[in-house]
Design a protein around this motif. Structure first.
Motif, PDB file in Angstrom:
ATOM      1  N   GLY A  70      63.212 -21.572 -30.079  1.00 14.65           N
ATOM      2  CA  GLY A  70      63.306 -21.584 -28.621  1.00 14.65           C
ATOM      3  C   GLY A  70      63.361 -22.958 -28.002  1.00 14.65           C
ATOM      4  N   SER A  71      63.004 -23.986 -28.754  1.00 14.53           N
ATOM      5  CA  SER A  71      63.127 -25.345 -28.220  1.00 14.53           C
ATOM      6  C   SER A  71      64.530 -25.902 -28.444  1.00 14.53           C
ATOM      7  N   GLN A  72      65.317 -25.257 -29.292  1.00 14.77           N
ATOM      8  CA  GLN A  72      66.660 -25.739 -29.616  1.00 14.77           C
ATOM      9  C   GLN A  72      67.771 -24.781 -29.202  1.00 14.77           C
ATOM     10  N   GLN A  73      67.479 -23.490 -29.148  1.00 15.06           N
ATOM     11  CA  GLN A  73      68.462 -22.489 -28.710  1.00 15.06           C
ATOM     12  C   GLN A  73      68.125 -22.172 -27.263  1.00 15.06           C
ATOM     13  N   VAL A  74      68.831 -22.846 -26.358  1.00 12.96           N
ATOM     14  CA  VAL A  74      68.470 -22.813 -24.938  1.00 12.96           C
ATOM     15  C   VAL A  74      69.683 -22.494 -24.076  1.00 12.96           C
ATOM     16  N   ALA A  75      69.394 -22.127 -22.831  1.00  9.85           N
ATOM     17  CA  ALA A  75      70.463 -21.862 -21.863  1.00  9.85           C
ATOM     18  C   ALA A  75      71.331 -23.110 -21.721  1.00  9.85           C
ATOM     19  N   GLY A  76      72.628 -22.907 -21.679  1.00  7.76           N
ATOM     20  CA  GLY A  76      73.557 -24.025 -21.562  1.00  7.76           C
ATOM     21  C   GLY A  76      74.519 -23.885 -20.403  1.00  7.76           C
ATOM     22  N   GLY A  83      66.562 -15.779 -26.874  1.00  4.86           N
ATOM     23  CA  GLY A  83      66.737 -15.130 -28.160  1.00  4.86           C
ATOM     24  C   GLY A  83      68.159 -14.632 -28.341  1.00  4.86           C
ATOM     25  N   GLY A  84      68.464 -14.243 -29.549  1.00  7.76           N
ATOM     26  CA  GLY A  84      69.786 -13.709 -29.853  1.00  7.76           C
ATOM     27  C   GLY A  84      70.431 -14.499 -30.967  1.00  7.76           C
ATOM     28  N   GLY A  85      71.680 -14.176 -31.228  1.00  7.07           N
ATOM     29  CA  GLY A  85      72.418 -14.864 -32.264  1.00  7.07           C
ATOM     30  C   GLY A  85      73.881 -14.462 -32.222  1.00  7.07           C
ATOM     31  N   PRO A  86      74.684 -15.070 -33.065  1.00  3.23           N
ATOM     32  CA  PRO A  86      76.110 -14.733 -33.089  1.00  3.23           C
ATOM     33  C   PRO A  86      76.324 -13.258 -33.403  1.00  3.23           C
ATOM     34  N   GLY A 121      64.007 -15.327 -21.280  1.00  2.00           N
ATOM     35  CA  GLY A 121      63.369 -16.209 -22.259  1.00  2.00           C
ATOM     36  C   GLY A 121      61.953 -15.787 -22.590  1.00  2.00           C
ATOM     37  N   ASN A 122      61.276 -15.157 -21.627  1.00  2.18           N
ATOM     38  CA  ASN A 122      59.909 -14.667 -21.836  1.00  2.18           C
ATOM     39  C   ASN A 122      59.876 -13.220 -22.320  1.00  2.18           C
ATOM     40  N   LYS A 123      61.046 -12.683 -22.670  1.00  2.00           N
ATOM     41  CA  LYS A 123      61.167 -11.299 -23.165  1.00  2.00           C
ATOM     42  C   LYS A 123      60.641 -10.290 -22.162  1.00  2.00           C
ATOM     43  N   GLN A 124      60.924 -10.552 -20.884  1.00  2.81           N
ATOM     44  CA  GLN A 124      60.518  -9.642 -19.825  1.00  2.81           C
ATOM     45  C   GLN A 124      61.735  -8.879 -19.319  1.00  2.81           C
ATOM     46  N   TRP A 125      61.479  -7.735 -18.736  1.00  6.04           N
ATOM     47  CA  TRP A 125      62.529  -6.882 -18.191  1.00  6.04           C
ATOM     48  C   TRP A 125      62.294  -6.662 -16.704  1.00  6.04           C
ATOM     49  N   VAL A 126      63.316  -6.210 -16.023  1.00  4.26           N
ATOM     50  CA  VAL A 126      63.230  -5.831 -14.623  1.00  4.26           C
ATOM     51  C   VAL A 126      63.267  -4.309 -14.562  1.00  4.26           C
ATOM     52  N   ASP A 127      62.334  -3.714 -13.817  1.00  2.00           N
ATOM     53  CA  ASP A 127      62.374  -2.262 -13.616  1.00  2.00           C
ATOM     54  C   ASP A 127      63.586  -1.945 -12.753  1.00  2.00           C
ATOM     55  N   PHE A 128      64.379  -1.010 -13.205  1.00  8.32           N
ATOM     56  CA  PHE A 128      65.629  -0.678 -12.549  1.00  8.32           C
ATOM     57  C   PHE A 128      65.515   0.719 -11.958  1.00  8.32           C
ATOM     58  N   PRO A 129      65.773   0.886 -10.650  1.00  4.72           N
ATOM     59  CA  PRO A 129      65.692   2.222 -10.079  1.00  4.72           C
ATOM     60  C   PRO A 129      66.745   3.135 -10.710  1.00  4.72           C
ATOM     61  N   PHE A 130      66.335   4.312 -11.133  1.00  3.98           N
ATOM     62  CA  PHE A 130      67.231   5.201 -11.860  1.00  3.98           C
ATOM     63  C   PHE A 130      67.330   6.582 -11.215  1.00  3.98           C
ATOM     64  N   THR A 131      66.195   7.141 -10.850  1.00  7.33           N
ATOM     65  CA  THR A 131      66.201   8.484 -10.261  1.00  7.33           C
ATOM     66  C   THR A 131      66.569   8.369  -8.774  1.00  7.33           C
TER      67      THR A 131
END
Length: 135
Positions: A20-26, A36-39, A107-117
């Protein structure tokens, strides 16, 4: 292992550096937020690429593009639950408070609650516009 350590040394990166110190937003104006992630060739669900990065080029893997929107929906006994994340900021203007808001969550592995119903959508609606076809 020797080759890997030699490679890191040539880039002046500690062998104990976290990915996480080297694979960063660009993206433009992005702070070096670890993501996180990869090819996609590795079978990673969050596909990203190190091409076309314009910021944080001093890092080993500045991410130029990849998954833009990730969504997970669960249909359970209580109700559908929808979580989502936009992997980059909501604004491309680096001076905007929304330029890296979602990237920080991602980056913090957090999600946003998305209204669905229908009830959740009514509760979270900011505005509505009804369009009608001309007859």
């Amino acid at each position: 292992m020797r080759d890997a350590l030699s490679f890191l040394a040539s880039k002046k990166i500690s062998p104990n550096a976290k990915l996480g110190s080297q694979q960063v937003a660009g993206d433009p104006g992005a702070p070096p937020i670890g993501v996180g992630g990869g090819p996609s060739s590795t079978g990673n669900a969050n596909a990203l690429s190190f091409d076309q990065a314009v910021a944080n080029l001093n890092r080993l893997y500045p991410v130029g593009y990849g998954s833009s929107h990730i969504q997970a929906v669960t249909f359970g006994p209580k109700a559908p639950i929808a979580k989502t994340i936009l992997t980059y900021g909501q604004s491309m203007n680096p001076r905007s408070p929304w330029s890296s808001d979602q990237t920080r969550l991602f980056g913090n592995k957090q999600w946003v609650d998305f209204p669905f119903t229908p009830q959740q959508i009514r509760r979270d609606r900011i505005s509505a516009r009804v369009l009608r076809a001309k007859s």
